[in-house]
Scaffold this motif. Structure first.
Motif, PDB file in Angstrom:
ATOM      1  N   TYR A  14      -9.349 -22.445 122.121  1.00  8.96           N
ATOM      2  CA  TYR A  14      -8.878 -22.132 123.465  1.00  8.96           C
ATOM      3  C   TYR A  14      -9.515 -20.825 123.943  1.00  8.96           C
ATOM      4  CZ  TYR A  14      -5.366 -25.362 121.685  1.00  8.96           C
ATOM      5  OH  TYR A  14      -4.739 -26.435 121.117  1.00  8.96           O
ATOM      6  N   PRO A  15     -10.747 -20.879 124.410  1.00 10.63           N
ATOM      7  CA  PRO A  15     -11.480 -19.662 124.811  1.00 10.63           C
ATOM      8  C   PRO A  15     -10.787 -18.828 125.893  1.00 10.63           C
ATOM      9  CG  PRO A  15     -12.938 -21.561 124.774  1.00 10.63           C
ATOM     10  CD  PRO A  15     -11.557 -22.075 124.566  1.00 10.63           C
ATOM     11  N   ASP A  16      -9.976 -19.452 126.712  1.00 13.32           N
ATOM     12  CA  ASP A  16      -9.283 -18.713 127.776  1.00 13.32           C
ATOM     13  C   ASP A  16      -8.240 -17.732 127.240  1.00 13.32           C
ATOM     14  OD1 ASP A  16     -10.788 -19.885 129.720  1.00 13.32           O
ATOM     15  OD2 ASP A  16      -9.266 -21.361 130.306  1.00 13.32           O
ATOM     16  N   LEU A  17      -7.930 -17.813 125.959  1.00 12.87           N
ATOM     17  CA  LEU A  17      -6.947 -16.897 125.377  1.00 12.87           C
ATOM     18  C   LEU A  17      -7.387 -15.434 125.466  1.00 12.87           C
ATOM     19  CD1 LEU A  17      -5.767 -18.803 122.177  1.00 12.87           C
ATOM     20  CD2 LEU A  17      -4.537 -18.500 124.340  1.00 12.87           C
ATOM     21  N   ILE A  18      -8.690 -15.199 125.574  1.00 19.91           N
ATOM     22  CA  ILE A  18      -9.157 -13.807 125.664  1.00 19.91           C
ATOM     23  C   ILE A  18      -8.671 -13.141 126.946  1.00 19.91           C
ATOM     24  CG2 ILE A  18     -11.172 -14.137 124.186  1.00 19.91           C
ATOM     25  CD1 ILE A  18     -12.880 -14.141 126.759  1.00 19.91           C
ATOM     26  N   TRP A  19      -8.262 -13.933 127.928  1.00 25.81           N
ATOM     27  CA  TRP A  19      -7.789 -13.397 129.208  1.00 25.81           C
ATOM     28  C   TRP A  19      -6.281 -13.205 129.251  1.00 25.81           C
ATOM     29  CZ3 TRP A  19     -11.420 -11.278 131.832  1.00 25.81           C
ATOM     30  CH2 TRP A  19     -12.715 -11.798 131.773  1.00 25.81           C
ATOM     31  N   LYS A  20      -5.558 -13.710 128.255  1.00 25.58           N
ATOM     32  CA  LYS A  20      -4.095 -13.589 128.242  1.00 25.58           C
ATOM     33  C   LYS A  20      -3.702 -12.123 128.111  1.00 25.58           C
ATOM     34  CE  LYS A  20      -2.224 -17.811 127.954  1.00 25.58           C
ATOM     35  NZ  LYS A  20      -1.257 -18.296 128.899  1.00 25.58           N
ATOM     36  N   VAL A  21      -2.652 -11.743 128.815  1.00 28.62           N
ATOM     37  CA  VAL A  21      -2.122 -10.385 128.706  1.00 28.62           C
ATOM     38  C   VAL A  21      -0.639 -10.455 128.351  1.00 28.62           C
ATOM     39  CG1 VAL A  21      -3.785  -9.301 130.263  1.00 28.62           C
ATOM     40  CG2 VAL A  21      -1.688 -10.247 131.202  1.00 28.62           C
TER      41      VAL A  21
END
Length: 165
Positions: A38-45
């Motif tokens: 899930y590459p979008d996890l790097i954007w989670k805050v």
């Protein structure tokens, strides 16, 4: 509210918490696998507007921090992000690391050296215009580092003198 929507919200919140717990304890391998899936996890805050990389910097987890080098130009969008108190990554380094994390380095002077090296490493990753920005307390990252590490510096000086004699 539909039942499916509530279930999705609960699942997303729970999943995010797991992500930040993994970053806080420094489980790099597990985090790498999550990001691969899930590459979008790097954007989670988190609730403090911190990414997993902010958490890694704050807890001195170099393995997770080093992932920033692997994500390329995206790092330039992540590193300047500020948390809810206007702290960027460099300011998070300025805060003293939990004593437990420093105990694996013998000698107070060596602990201080490790902290300084970590500060300079993150400083080189942060865009130059963000290196001197003040937070809501009016402190630059360098000022915060000096203030937070004053006692460690004093102890390190005593340790060096004692070792020299």
């Amino acid at each position: 509210m539909r039942k499916e929507t509530l279930k999705t919200i609960i699942k997303d919140t729970h999943s995010s918490r797991v992500l930040f717990i993994v970053a806080e304890v420094g489980n790099t391998k597990f985090l790498v696998e999550l990001i691969r899936q899930y590459p979008d996890l790097i954007w989670k805050v988190n609730d403090d507007n911190q990414t997993i990389f902010h958490i890694a910097v704050k807890n001195l987890h170099q393995g997770i921090y080093n992932l920033l080098y692997e994500i390329g130009a995206i790092k330039d969008l992540i590193t300047p992000l500020r948390d809810s108190k206007e702290n960027n990554m460099l300011r998070l380094v300025g805060k003293i690391v939990k004593q437990k994390r420093l105990e694996d380095v013998t000698g107070v002077a060596l602990q201080m050296q490790r902290e300084l090296l970590w500060f300079h490493e993150v400083k080189n990753m942060i865009p130059p215009s963000y290196r001197e920005r003040k937070n809501e307390d009016g402190l630059t990252p360098h000022e915060l580092f000096r203030m937070e590490h004053k006692e460690l510096g004093t102890q390190g000086e005593k340790w060096m003198k004692g070792t020299a004699t």
